[in-house]
Design a protein around this motif. Structure first.
Motif, mmCIF file in Angstrom:
data_model
loop_
_atom_site.group_PDB
_atom_site.id
_atom_site.type_symbol
_atom_site.label_atom_id
_atom_site.label_comp_id
_atom_site.label_asym_id
_atom_site.label_seq_id
_atom_site.Cartn_x
_atom_site.Cartn_y
_atom_site.Cartn_z
ATOM 1 N N ILE A 174 65.101 18.734 51.200
ATOM 2 C CA ILE A 174 65.242 18.884 49.749
ATOM 3 C C ILE A 174 65.469 20.368 49.437
ATOM 4 N N SER A 175 64.810 21.248 50.193
ATOM 5 C CA SER A 175 65.031 22.690 49.997
ATOM 6 C C SER A 175 66.458 23.045 50.380
ATOM 7 N N ARG A 176 66.937 22.435 51.466
ATOM 8 C CA ARG A 176 68.336 22.629 51.861
ATOM 9 C C ARG A 176 69.268 22.229 50.708
ATOM 10 N N GLU A 177 68.994 21.068 50.133
ATOM 11 C CA GLU A 177 69.792 20.572 49.010
ATOM 12 C C GLU A 177 69.720 21.546 47.838
ATOM 13 N N THR A 178 68.516 22.042 47.586
ATOM 14 C CA THR A 178 68.306 22.968 46.484
ATOM 15 C C THR A 178 69.124 24.237 46.681
ATOM 16 N N VAL A 179 69.106 24.760 47.906
ATOM 17 C CA VAL A 179 69.858 25.980 48.198
ATOM 18 C C VAL A 179 71.358 25.734 48.033
ATOM 19 N N ILE A 180 71.813 24.588 48.478
ATOM 20 C CA ILE A 180 73.243 24.272 48.330
ATOM 21 C C ILE A 180 73.617 24.252 46.842
ATOM 22 N N ASP A 181 72.773 23.633 46.045
ATOM 23 C CA ASP A 181 73.048 23.591 44.602
ATOM 24 C C ASP A 181 73.030 24.991 43.990
ATOM 25 N N ALA A 216 71.120 35.247 58.118
ATOM 26 C CA ALA A 216 70.680 33.897 58.432
ATOM 27 C C ALA A 216 69.336 33.684 57.778
ATOM 28 N N PHE A 217 69.029 32.435 57.466
ATOM 29 C CA PHE A 217 67.695 32.148 56.929
ATOM 30 C C PHE A 217 67.329 30.709 57.214
ATOM 31 N N LEU A 218 66.049 30.420 57.104
ATOM 32 C CA LEU A 218 65.552 29.054 57.212
ATOM 33 C C LEU A 218 65.105 28.592 55.837
ATOM 34 N N THR A 219 65.228 27.298 55.604
ATOM 35 C CA THR A 219 64.638 26.728 54.391
ATOM 36 C C THR A 219 63.653 25.652 54.809
ATOM 37 N N SER A 220 62.595 25.513 54.033
ATOM 38 C CA SER A 220 61.687 24.390 54.207
ATOM 39 C C SER A 220 60.893 24.262 52.926
ATOM 40 N N THR A 221 60.190 23.166 52.818
ATOM 41 C CA THR A 221 59.391 22.941 51.620
ATOM 42 C C THR A 221 58.454 24.104 51.365
ATOM 43 N N SER A 222 57.809 24.568 52.417
ATOM 44 C CA SER A 222 56.831 25.634 52.209
ATOM 45 C C SER A 222 57.490 27.014 52.138
ATOM 46 N N LEU A 223 58.487 27.251 53.002
ATOM 47 C CA LEU A 223 59.104 28.581 53.047
ATOM 48 C C LEU A 223 60.072 28.805 51.894
ATOM 49 N N CYS A 224 60.611 27.733 51.341
ATOM 50 C CA CYS A 224 61.720 27.813 50.398
ATOM 51 C C CYS A 224 62.875 28.466 51.155
ATOM 52 N N ILE A 225 62.969 29.791 51.099
ATOM 53 C CA ILE A 225 63.992 30.512 51.858
ATOM 54 C C ILE A 225 63.295 31.664 52.557
ATOM 55 N N LEU A 234 70.046 34.322 46.762
ATOM 56 C CA LEU A 234 69.586 32.931 46.750
ATOM 57 C C LEU A 234 68.075 32.856 46.564
ATOM 58 N N ILE A 235 67.359 33.794 47.169
ATOM 59 C CA ILE A 235 65.903 33.835 46.953
ATOM 60 C C ILE A 235 65.612 34.037 45.469
ATOM 61 N N ASP A 236 66.360 34.952 44.858
ATOM 62 C CA ASP A 236 66.137 35.208 43.425
ATOM 63 C C ASP A 236 66.424 33.963 42.595
ATOM 64 N N ALA A 237 67.513 33.325 42.920
ATOM 65 C CA ALA A 237 67.878 32.122 42.162
ATOM 66 C C ALA A 237 66.837 31.022 42.359
ATOM 67 N N TYR A 238 66.345 30.915 43.585
ATOM 68 C CA TYR A 238 65.331 29.898 43.891
ATOM 69 C C TYR A 238 64.063 30.193 43.090
ATOM 70 N N ALA A 239 63.669 31.467 43.105
ATOM 71 C CA ALA A 239 62.447 31.858 42.392
ATOM 72 C C ALA A 239 62.576 31.565 40.890
ATOM 73 N N ARG A 240 63.773 31.831 40.343
ATOM 74 C CA ARG A 240 63.988 31.510 38.922
ATOM 75 C C ARG A 240 63.879 30.016 38.681
ATOM 76 N N LEU A 241 64.502 29.257 39.575
ATOM 77 C CA LEU A 241 64.499 27.795 39.416
ATOM 78 C C LEU A 241 63.070 27.255 39.384
ATOM 79 N N VAL A 242 62.250 27.712 40.310
ATOM 80 C CA VAL A 242 60.897 27.162 40.405
ATOM 81 C C VAL A 242 59.904 27.986 39.588
#
Lengths: 307, 307, 307, 307, 307, 307
Positions: free
Chosen positions: A220-227, A252-261, A285-293
């Motif tokens: 789901i985090s992968r999906e979130t990053v793609i979006d 390069a980065f990893l995504t996971s539920t806990s790590l996010c990015i 992408l980290i910034d965008a993720y942080a804004r999203l959540v």
């Protein structure tokens, strides 16, 4: 039943009980055979993230395993929220929970008992901030073990089950040489797949590339990053990635539920081209993720760095 | 602690307790990841069979999984015998036990807890006479599912672990079409391997043929049959067996701890050439096996046929 | 032509010259494409070991590569001995040489030049005592990289050529994490093959097991150890060896022209069962090897340990 | 140092020298192991083509091989242009050069010498007009050898290295039966990949199809043709191509730095559907290519046909 | 019904008829799907060779295909002998017959007709002396095509069926380049298997080596040669043979029902080491074969060489 | 020649004859080796469907097999229409025909006869309404056999040939357990391919997914459904589909020339999610298909249900 002071509670086969009472009869096929499915989301600032998406994926896992859920989606959702709310007071200010559903088939297969009712657990657990904080500071050292990801015609890597030995064996290989290493496995065609509960991304010439969903759990985090990448105007490609690509990644980065990015620093000891950790695209992408959540998850992790 | 009347007892983390008290905290990696090894022997006329060989194999499984046993072999043997003796009075006159050791890594991997001490169980359970008796009367209908046995570079099929989903998924495929069918899987090279806890043999022109030990768990019963065949002057070959061989078998049978030797009637719906079940070579080996263990296990099973 | 003081000489395209004059035109296909075959034996107490066997194997490599040797075996042998004798005075008391033949196809393939005459080199070089001495004291830490040995239908692993990148890439993976690690690769079936110029053996229940010669270069040292084991009454089996076998080995060792026999301490970080390095079977074979070559090669290596 | 009359010069480890002085010490790992990367562009009408793209690809190869370039891109570009300019006067009116960078790791791996500085060569060589002219007149006869392209998890086919034996062995198979044949290899999935330094295209129902970049070196000429096709309004698909596609091609051609675009006449002896060589789509792309590089490379080749 | 003068007769669905009347309704699944099994022996000096062995193998093929023979072995044998005897007068003095059984499933599968009775043919045909005579004089040029032998988990190469396209496509690849070439295919592991109706042998250091029976039809002639080698004291090994082995063979030959033993001159254009055709070991086996069948089959073939 | 009353006629090697006279000499390579290509369209309301597309595909099959058609496309089309018209009066009111071209290579390969002229057949046959009617009422039970689809480097699954044993063996496996089962095979990568003459589709979250055309015959009905889906605004994806996808399908269906679109009820015994058969997306496509061909093919099939 009484819980210890500050003990978390969980849903267990129809009841809310203290976690110490969530114990599995050893003949349950969930213990005997890892014969169980699960899914895990997390909270951000104490709000559950994408619960519907996680529950939908949980249903696909159960369907693949032919475990009848014996519960409808709405109830599952309500109980999940309830369990979280009951444990919420245990969270500190910079903390969030993993929130999981776990359904084992139940019964004792060896005795010919087919398990008419699954063993059902819905539970929370604190995110492992302390043990992962350094990864956000330094970047992850990805190592590719010799073990290959289980192929789809042996067991689908897309089902989220309690059969984790393939990934644990991979992790042991890597950790034996570098206790901070993170295993990401190849498939039998020589393409990178995923690590223990995590998806792998590279940035190459400004574009984001991640393995196709065939051999990996579609996170789901992968999906979130793609979006997020699409929204940010970053080109995103799902493609086979082999070691040549990985060694030539700009970032390069990893995504996971806990790590996010979480940024990757090295792959098999070779540093990614971009020296800054995280690199600019990862940072965006980290910034965008942080804004999203609405949660600065990087700060949250770094806050737990040992003094 | 008190047991129910007639409840079996088991060894659990240092103590002998009623089975109902052998319960696993749900965060134990044995439940969360099927992260455990085990081994199982049985009794014949209430004597434990080849316990040393089973314990040696158990040690190899633990070593592969990098689970420290935290117990020496002699102690493990003594406790196993003790557990059996304490439960022996629960056996009926035509009954025997499975006797198993199960060691999970323990700890909560996701929380970064490495599991310093394994969760240890030594336990007995009654053989499933009733559900298998008809197999001895009619012969087993082997079906080859579409799923392939997990390859050795994903996880060794020679370690006996609690990750059984590959075999369970295979079994579901087969049972969905024939509730009495027994799955035997191909490997990725197209050779027959093994079924759920069982090894496969064919008789071809008077010789016994069984898959090489590379892709299969080297069963103790398999080993026993090979020894008996040699003693009986039956040629025995460890070789790749594909569907062509299986369809042209004169006789076929499965071996397992519980079944010892059980004749196969059909492979993918095609009857073996020899119409009698069991065929003459199979019968000879059954007789030799029964003499060795001093127990007419076939009669024992047939005794449990529904009236 | 004059050599530097103490400079070794070599045979180069028909002449004995100082090594510094053995230089390859950059358009030679040996440089442009690694398009060359070679073989290497060593001396023991300044006597060349099994030269005939090495030259026969060299011929098989050239035949596979379709490089015409343009020299008969007897001449090749005579020149090899001559080159060694001319360099012998450069050896110290505890030293021996590698002695090699190297034939590149010559010519410039890209220009359509087929290389009518090979580039021919016969040369000596000192064994790398200092860099390997610690391996004899501590045992080798074998690590299995993610890269697979080149499959036989891409290029035969049994030809000894100047195309070493598959093994170099494997070595880099391993050395990046552990500078003292030694890479041993799996083939695409998940069986262990070989390391850079070295064969792998395990001791299991008193028997010696080594991979079949299909995916590995059939080393002369490997052959020597097999012969010695037979003479010593040690059972020897050529068989597929996977990680399960390796993790359960009682002892393990590598063989190579230079190492002869060198004990292995760990495989992927897991220590072999036998704590003594070398274990008793390995020691027995080392002793037999030393007697055969009349040279205590272990002492020779240990002599070069840094003070 | 003095060059022969009309001798080309090259850059070699920091100096411009006559080519005859570009000689490699035989212990250099570039010779001993083919342990080197390279890239090659060409000139058209004595102008270097897409030098930046080639240098960028060269950097990816070095990165994969973990060879430190020890030179920045701008310097490498400047030296490349300089080497070309110094040799330019040697070109005849209908001639152009290949222009290459070649970096070996240097050092003597076997002696434990890691090669702190690479061996660096930048050089020109005349295109092989005479030996290839007939291919432009008649079309190429592609033959698929039995050997498979080295798989990506043994060594990436996308790195341009001095390990060419896989392709040389393939070429030998083909040339032994047809001295004018051109090998194009299958991968282990049965899809066509590439030939010695060349990419493969087919025309099918008006669309251009070429193998995906996973198993092939992503040629700059390949890239150029894809761009030209787009500009010409020709549909272009990157897809798996197997023998069924190849035998049913309307037209086919190879691309490479030197050939640019050269029509294929037959695949495994079966003529492409379109009888004219080149077919109409191929001709259109040849014309566009010639316009782009401002050089009628076909005429250039045909000019060298033997009288 | 009347036969043409000198027309052969055959058994066809219960009757002896002239061959011109053995015609198959086009909806027969033998024509529509190649859905048929067969076996072929030959005569030597007009005596049928190893008919029992061939019929036993025929039965295994039918069993694999689940075609009920509808005829017992004794009858099949009697009819085979009868058919041969009825055609015997058509043989010239230096001639022998192939003698075959062919059973198609019959019926029209597409119409849902299961084919209750097979279409049955037993027939003779003259050996192709003229077209193969030169092979005995010159040796066979074996070429390995790019196509791989059908894997056992798609269709067993050990069943002798009317589905020959895999081998025909291989033959076309080879014949397109060399009309006298003989295709021998690799399996997907890179080991040599078999050619169209023929098994492959090499002689290496005095020992005979032939592929294991897993991926090849276990030829009766192959079996015969193995028996003769044992009787002659020649070591015989069933093992994987790859191109490295084949290129390094001292001698090589093919066996088949019609060829018996025919020497190989080249493999992929590379001559076997032994220049004499046949080499000494091959000659020894040819002599032994000729004695066994009491027929100088080589002379028989050579007799048909064009004037 | 005279036909039986109501006997169909066919084109056979240049003439229109009663079907009973279309008989194949048993030495024809079409019978001996299944060495033939074919293609089949059907009529709807007695109009031939997409004849040009089918003939174009037929030509591709012949080209792959290197069978010279000896007839131009226009003639083939004219004869096909003629054969249909001559048989049309035999159709009942709710009936249509399959219409096929079948070209065998002819000749007797074993005798060295290359088959200068193919054996040519153009024929009609009634659709199997009765045997398939229940599939439209109940949905198809798809079962995945253990056998894998022949890989493209053994024989292309995209050529439509008379070598059907791979699919027949798969069908036998499935039918032995469930006479109404329909085999759909996996490829060697674990992805679903096709069934006997049929393509597989799933509906997942409103989108249509079908295997890529690499390992499957690109069906004309498949193509038609893809076009219809696009026209209906249904998203359509060509992608790898494994068992995880199949078990999680909302709906599934097969397409083939005769079935057009037929709903799937279960895959390996697991019911598709949508309980209605056909589901809403399938129904929409069935309706669109029926409009396109102006024929309610579902009603046509159901009309033949046994009273």
């Amino acid at each position: 039943m009484t819980a210890l002071a500050n003990e978390r509670v969980a849903f267990f086969n129809g009841q809310i009980v203290p976690e110490s009472q969530v114990v599995i009869p050893f003949r349950d096929s969930g213990f005997m055979s890892g014969d169980a499915g699960f899914d895990t989301t997390r909270t951000f600032n104490q709000r559950i993230f994408k619960l519907d998406e996680h529950l939908a994926r949980f249903m696909r896992t159960l369907r693949y395993l032919r475990i009848e859920p014996h519960m409808d989606l709405a109830t599952m959702k309500a109980i999940t929220i309830d369990v979280f709310e009951r444990n919420r007071h245990l969270l500190g200010p910079h903390e969030d929970f993993w929130v999981s559903q776990r359904w084992s088939r139940g019964g004792d297969k060896w005795a010919g008992d087919k398990g008419t009712t699954p063993t059902m657990i819905i539970e929370c657990s604190p995110l492992p901030y302390a043990s992962r904080a350094a990864l956000f500071r330094d970047g992850i050292d990805v190592t590719v073990p010799s073990i290959r990801r289980t192929p789809p015609d042996s067991m689908s890597p897309r089902a989220k089950t309690h059969n984790y030995l393939n990934l644990i064996l991979a992790d042991q290989e890597v950790k034996a040489r570098d206790p901070n290493g993170w295993a990401v496995l190849l498939d039998h065609n020589g393409n990178l797949t995923e690590g223990l509960g995590s998806n792998f991304f590279i940035v190459s010439n400004g574009a984001l590339v991640t393995p196709k969903a065939n051999f990996v759990l579609p996170g789901i985090s992968r999906e979130t990053v793609i979006d997020l990448a699409r929204a940010e105007g970053i080109e995103i490609v799902e493609a086979d990635i082999d070691l040549f690509d990985a060694y030539n990644a700009d970032e390069a980065f990893l995504t996971s539920t806990s790590l996010c990015i979480c940024p990757v620093r090295r792959v098999n000891g070779a540093a990614v081209a971009e020296q800054r950790i995280p690199g600019p695209v990862t940072q965006k992408l980290i910034d965008a993720y942080a804004r999203l959540v609405d949660c600065d998850f990087v700060a949250q992790y770094l806050h737990h760095l040992p003094g």
